[in-house]
Scaffold this active site. Structure first.
Site, PDB file in Angstrom:
ATOM      1  CB  SER A 140      -0.803   0.104   1.085  1.00  0.00           C
ATOM      2  OG  SER A 140      -1.251   0.836   1.228  1.00  0.00           O
ATOM      3  CB  SER A 141       0.719   4.448  -1.053  1.00  0.00           C
ATOM      4  OG  SER A 141      -0.587   4.887  -0.397  1.00  0.00           O
ATOM      5  CB  CYS A 142       0.046   3.732   3.887  1.00  0.00           C
ATOM      6  SG  CYS A 142      -0.376   1.701   4.939  1.00  0.00           S
ATOM      7  CE1 TYR A 144      -3.927  -3.150   5.746  1.00  0.00           C
ATOM      8  CE2 TYR A 144      -2.412  -0.847   4.827  1.00  0.00           C
ATOM      9  CZ  TYR A 144      -3.126  -1.738   4.546  1.00  0.00           C
ATOM     10  OH  TYR A 144      -3.592  -2.273   3.430  1.00  0.00           O
ATOM     11  CG  HIS A 195     -10.297   2.780   2.674  1.00  0.00           C
ATOM     12  ND1 HIS A 195     -10.342   1.368   2.050  1.00  0.00           N
ATOM     13  CD2 HIS A 195      -9.063   3.050   3.198  1.00  0.00           C
ATOM     14  CE1 HIS A 195      -9.437   0.600   2.566  1.00  0.00           C
ATOM     15  NE2 HIS A 195      -8.334   1.706   3.340  1.00  0.00           N
ATOM     16  CE  LYS A 223      -1.231  -4.439   3.373  1.00  0.00           C
ATOM     17  NZ  LYS A 223      -1.273  -5.715   2.806  1.00  0.00           N
TER      18      LYS A 223
HETATM   19  N1  LIG Z   1      -8.371  -0.638  -0.307  1.00  0.00           N
HETATM   20  C1  LIG Z   1      -7.927   0.666  -0.867  1.00  0.00           C
HETATM   21  O1  LIG Z   1      -7.660   1.107  -0.887  1.00  0.00           O
HETATM   22  C2  LIG Z   1      -6.012   0.143  -0.787  1.00  0.00           C
HETATM   23  C3  LIG Z   1      -6.265  -1.693  -0.848  1.00  0.00           C
HETATM   24  N2  LIG Z   1      -4.727  -2.523  -0.266  1.00  0.00           N
HETATM   25  C4  LIG Z   1      -4.595  -4.026  -0.581  1.00  0.00           C
HETATM   26  O2  LIG Z   1      -5.056  -4.551  -1.343  1.00  0.00           O
HETATM   27  C5  LIG Z   1      -5.586  -5.663  -0.948  1.00  0.00           C
HETATM   28  C6  LIG Z   1      -7.037  -6.169  -0.758  1.00  0.00           C
HETATM   29  O3  LIG Z   1      -7.382  -4.590   0.164  1.00  0.00           O
HETATM   30  P1  LIG Z   1      -9.441  -4.891  -0.056  1.00  0.00           P
HETATM   31  O4  LIG Z   1      -9.997  -5.708  -1.060  1.00  0.00           O
HETATM   32  O5  LIG Z   1      -9.631  -3.221  -0.149  1.00  0.00           O
HETATM   33  O6  LIG Z   1      -9.601  -5.316   1.223  1.00  0.00           O
HETATM   34  P2  LIG Z   1     -11.039  -5.609   1.572  1.00  0.00           P
HETATM   35  O7  LIG Z   1     -11.573  -5.827   2.712  1.00  0.00           O
HETATM   36  O8  LIG Z   1     -12.072  -5.433   0.727  1.00  0.00           O
HETATM   37  O9  LIG Z   1     -11.151  -7.294   1.415  1.00  0.00           O
HETATM   38  C7  LIG Z   1     -10.394  -8.213   2.214  1.00  0.00           C
HETATM   39  C8  LIG Z   1     -10.343  -9.560   2.048  1.00  0.00           C
HETATM   40  O10 LIG Z   1      -9.705 -10.516   2.875  1.00  0.00           O
HETATM   41  C9  LIG Z   1     -10.225 -11.955   2.797  1.00  0.00           C
HETATM   42  N3  LIG Z   1      -9.810 -12.222   4.626  1.00  0.00           N
HETATM   43  C10 LIG Z   1      -9.929 -11.520   5.651  1.00  0.00           C
HETATM   44  N4  LIG Z   1      -8.855 -11.782   6.452  1.00  0.00           N
HETATM   45  C11 LIG Z   1      -9.243 -13.302   6.096  1.00  0.00           C
HETATM   46  C12 LIG Z   1      -8.797 -14.342   6.592  1.00  0.00           C
HETATM   47  N5  LIG Z   1      -8.463 -14.332   8.789  1.00  0.00           N
HETATM   48  N6  LIG Z   1      -9.053 -15.586   6.322  1.00  0.00           N
HETATM   49  C13 LIG Z   1      -9.146 -15.508   4.636  1.00  0.00           C
HETATM   50  N7  LIG Z   1      -9.693 -14.078   3.999  1.00  0.00           N
HETATM   51  C14 LIG Z   1      -9.174 -13.225   4.958  1.00  0.00           C
HETATM   52  C15 LIG Z   1     -11.775 -11.257   3.404  1.00  0.00           C
HETATM   53  O11 LIG Z   1     -12.091 -12.603   2.553  1.00  0.00           O
HETATM   54  P3  LIG Z   1     -13.534 -13.030   3.087  1.00  0.00           P
HETATM   55  O12 LIG Z   1     -15.228 -11.463   2.662  1.00  0.00           O
HETATM   56  O13 LIG Z   1     -14.146 -14.156   3.032  1.00  0.00           O
HETATM   57  O14 LIG Z   1     -14.444 -12.343   4.736  1.00  0.00           O
HETATM   58  C16 LIG Z   1     -12.124 -10.582   2.123  1.00  0.00           C
HETATM   59  O15 LIG Z   1     -12.494 -10.539   0.847  1.00  0.00           O
HETATM   60  C17 LIG Z   1      -5.079  -5.684   0.648  1.00  0.00           C
HETATM   61  O16 LIG Z   1      -3.810  -6.600   0.744  1.00  0.00           O
HETATM   62  C18 LIG Z   1      -4.728  -4.222   0.560  1.00  0.00           C
HETATM   63  O17 LIG Z   1      -3.769  -3.840   1.778  1.00  0.00           O
HETATM   64  C19 LIG Z   1      -3.939  -1.307  -1.161  1.00  0.00           C
HETATM   65  C20 LIG Z   1      -4.001  -0.484  -0.879  1.00  0.00           C
HETATM   66  C21 LIG Z   1      -5.370   0.659  -0.607  1.00  0.00           C
HETATM   67  C1  LIG Z   2      -5.367   3.461   1.564  1.00  0.00           C
HETATM   68  C2  LIG Z   2      -5.187   4.069   3.070  1.00  0.00           C
HETATM   69  O1  LIG Z   2      -5.743   3.992   3.529  1.00  0.00           O
HETATM   70  C3  LIG Z   2      -5.943   4.510   5.189  1.00  0.00           C
HETATM   71  O2  LIG Z   2      -5.450   6.021   4.833  1.00  0.00           O
HETATM   72  P1  LIG Z   2      -5.971   7.041   4.746  1.00  0.00           P
HETATM   73  O3  LIG Z   2      -5.365   7.149   3.033  1.00  0.00           O
HETATM   74  O4  LIG Z   2      -5.754   8.098   5.500  1.00  0.00           O
HETATM   75  O5  LIG Z   2      -7.572   6.890   4.667  1.00  0.00           O
HETATM   76  P2  LIG Z   2      -8.841   6.414   4.482  1.00  0.00           P
HETATM   77  O6  LIG Z   2      -9.437   7.165   2.833  1.00  0.00           O
HETATM   78  O7  LIG Z   2      -9.897   6.346   5.687  1.00  0.00           O
HETATM   79  O8  LIG Z   2      -9.057   8.618   4.851  1.00  0.00           O
HETATM   80  C4  LIG Z   2      -8.057   9.664   3.780  1.00  0.00           C
HETATM   81  C5  LIG Z   2      -8.528  11.466   4.696  1.00  0.00           C
HETATM   82  O9  LIG Z   2     -10.027  11.717   4.088  1.00  0.00           O
HETATM   83  C6  LIG Z   2     -10.158  12.248   5.113  1.00  0.00           C
HETATM   84  N1  LIG Z   2     -11.876  11.506   5.766  1.00  0.00           N
HETATM   85  C7  LIG Z   2     -13.059  12.447   5.995  1.00  0.00           C
HETATM   86  N2  LIG Z   2     -14.576  12.195   5.559  1.00  0.00           N
HETATM   87  C8  LIG Z   2     -13.992  10.612   5.773  1.00  0.00           C
HETATM   88  C9  LIG Z   2     -15.038   9.596   6.255  1.00  0.00           C
HETATM   89  O10 LIG Z   2     -15.610  10.244   6.479  1.00  0.00           O
HETATM   90  N3  LIG Z   2     -13.913   8.711   6.298  1.00  0.00           N
HETATM   91  C10 LIG Z   2     -13.051   8.458   6.102  1.00  0.00           C
HETATM   92  N4  LIG Z   2     -12.554   7.266   6.206  1.00  0.00           N
HETATM   93  N5  LIG Z   2     -12.438   9.104   5.500  1.00  0.00           N
HETATM   94  C11 LIG Z   2     -12.993  10.490   6.415  1.00  0.00           C
HETATM   95  C12 LIG Z   2      -9.935  11.281   6.740  1.00  0.00           C
HETATM   96  O11 LIG Z   2      -9.369  12.022   7.494  1.00  0.00           O
HETATM   97  C13 LIG Z   2      -8.390  11.282   5.916  1.00  0.00           C
HETATM   98  O12 LIG Z   2      -7.587  12.823   6.146  1.00  0.00           O
HETATM   99  C14 LIG Z   2      -4.898   4.173   6.450  1.00  0.00           C
HETATM  100  O13 LIG Z   2      -5.851   2.420   5.889  1.00  0.00           O
HETATM  101  C15 LIG Z   2      -3.617   3.506   5.191  1.00  0.00           C
HETATM  102  O14 LIG Z   2      -3.026   1.865   6.056  1.00  0.00           O
HETATM  103  C16 LIG Z   2      -4.119   3.034   3.640  1.00  0.00           C
HETATM  104  O15 LIG Z   2      -3.381   2.114   3.339  1.00  0.00           O
END
Ligand SMILES: NC(=O)C1=CN([C@@H]2O[C@H](COP(=O)(O)OP(=O)(O)OC[C@H]3O[C@@H](n4cnc5c(N)ncnc54)[C@H](OP(=O)(O)O)[C@@H]3O)[C@@H](O)[C@H]2O)C=CC1
Ligand SMILES: C[C@H]1O[C@H](OP(=O)(O)OP(=O)(O)OC[C@H]2O[C@@H](n3cnc4c(=O)[nH]c(N)nc43)[C@H](O)[C@@H]2O)[C@@H](O)[C@@H](O)C1=O
Length: 349
Positions: A108-110, A137, A180, A141
């Site tokens: 992830s970018s974080c 987290y 998010h 990663k």
């Molecule tokens: N969302 C984002 O903005 C970003 C995501 N990523 C990365 O992308 C990847 C996917 O993220 P995203 O799709 O958003 O996440 P989601 O939360 O949407 O999905 C995560 C999936 O992981 C599965 N999972 C979680 N815990 C377990 C476990 N203990 N055993 C088996 N399966 C498990 C869940 O399965 P089930 O549904 O069956 O419970 C779920 O489908 C991650 O590695 C994340 O770090 C990177 C950058 C940004």
């Molecule tokens: C993908 C990335 O996602 C996370 O980092 P983040 O980018 O900070 O995440 P975010 O999407 O939750 O917020 C982005 C910004 O938006 C603002 N904000 C406003 N209003 C709402 C609101 O209503 N909800 C949320 N969630 N945020 C809000 C919030 O305060 C922040 O300034 C980490 O999990 C990190 O580990 C990671 O990988």
């Protein structure tokens, strides 16, 4: 990769995993191995080992992880570091031992330092302190990246590491505490529009479909919970967002990410991590204006500064990926419109 290869997509019900499955099926890959977390808890090392021994996948897309927005990361640090370390360690190790040809790991970018120069180049990894709201987290990663690199060096295991920027799309998490920012904004603006119209039945449907509306959001919407639903408390609905609105974020549609995953699985085999993004960002305030316009809410937005801003900016430098010939296709405004329209339809089902 051949169309007959056996491919395990871990996390196939999630935002990213479901997009990878759609992409693979559209491209004609049909031997997909899929397990929900109830069927296979990837934190259970023995179960993961048995699964790989029985299923013998050729390729693995590791999209299963403990994921959440800023508040979830900040509130449940133990879950984020433990689950992610366990899931990725079990899957990467079992994949290597059971003859997987190639594995794709998602960071992830974080993972980059909080104050690093922008746009962020891959070599800035481990050059400074992390953002506090998600360091647990991020550390997990970073351990996953290092494990892939170590397994390549010691065992010749072909594991690649992609660093996506903030993602959005269908099948996202719309829970207002753990999601998010983009799904939260789409849902909050929609609820405010429904409250403006006094459509309390539609608000009840939204809650049944997407989860409980927190009390502070109900209050902002000018609503009160009753035994049978909601009632209005005689105040104009406003949208309550978190932080100051000044942080900048970059957003990539998950269908573009899935396309990049398949592209890199087929063309990239190197220990160096690779950024996946769009190369431009917006402030959270600009994003709010965009979502407000798309959803069509006319009222006011207020900023809850008791909630954290997180990293001030994390714009990825995507020149390495562009140099390989890949670029994103979906413009932010079009992507948000698609997600907003789809969630409207889902609310009705
Ligand atoms: N969302 C984002 O903005 C970003 C995501 N990523 C990365 O992308 C990847 C996917 O993220 P995203 O799709 O958003 O996440 P989601 O939360 O949407 O999905 C995560 C999936 O992981 C599965 N999972 C979680 N815990 C377990 C476990 N203990 N055993 C088996 N399966 C498990 C869940 O399965 P089930 O549904 O069956 O419970 C779920 O489908 C991650 O590695 C994340 O770090 C990177 C950058 C940004
Ligand atoms: C993908 C990335 O996602 C996370 O980092 P983040 O980018 O900070 O995440 P975010 O999407 O939750 O917020 C982005 C910004 O938006 C603002 N904000 C406003 N209003 C709402 C609101 O209503 N909800 C949320 N969630 N945020 C809000 C919030 O305060 C922040 O300034 C980490 O999990 C990190 O580990 C990671 O990988």
């Amino acid at each position: 990769m051949n169309k007959t290869d056996r491919i395990y997509v871990a996390g196939h019900r999630g935002l990213v995993g479901s997009a990878i499955v759609r992409k693979l099926r559209a491209e004609g890959f049909h031997d997909l191995v899929l397990r929900t977390s109830e069927e296979l808890d990837l934190r259970d090392q023995a179960a993961v080992d048995r699964f790989f021994a029985e299923e013998r996948p050729d390729y693995v897309f590791l999209a299963a992880a403990k994921v959440g927005g800023i508040h979830a990361n900040n509130t449940y640090p133990a879950d984020f570091i433990r689950d992610n370390l366990q899931i990725q360690t079990n899957v990467i190790d079992a994949a290597r031992r059971h003859g997987v040809k190639k594995l794709l790991f998602l960071g992830s970018s974080c993972i980059y330092p909080r104050e690093c120069p922008q746009p962020i180049r891959e070599e800035y990894l481990l050059t400074g302190p992390l953002e506090k709201t998600n360091e647990w987290y991020a550390i997990a990663k970073i351990a996953g990246i290092k494990m892939c690199q170590a397994y390549r060096r010691q065992y010749g295991f072909d594991a690649i590491c992609l660093m996506p920027t903030n993602l959005y799309g269908p099948d996202d998490n719309f829970d207002l505490e753990t999601s998010h920012v983009l799904p939260a904004m789409i849902r909050k603006f929609h609820l405010a529009k429904l409250a403006e119209r006094g459509d309390l039945e539609a608000i009840a449907k939204d809650e049944r479909r997407f989860g409980r509306i927190p009390e502070d959001i109900l209050e902002a919407l000018g609503l009160e919970r009753t035994a049978t639903g909601f009632r209005r408390i005689g105040k104009a609905p406003v949208v309550r967002l978190w932080g100051t609105g000044s942080p900048r974020r970059e957003f990539l549609h998950v269908d573009d990410l899935a396309d990049a995953c398949l592209f890199l699985m087929q063309r990239y085999s190197d220990e160096e991590i690779i950024n996946v993004g769009v190369g431009e960002d917006v402030t959270i305030r600009e994003l709010a204006e965009m979502v407000k316009g798309i959803v069509g809410f006319e009222g006011e937005v207020i900023w809850d500064t008791s909630k954290p801003d997180g990293t001030p900016r994390k714009l990825l430098d995507v020149s390495k990926l562009r140099g390989l010939g890949w670029t994103h296709q979906i413009k932010l405004e079009d992507g948000i419109r698609r997600v907003a329209e789809r969630t409207d339809r889902e609310r009705e089902t």
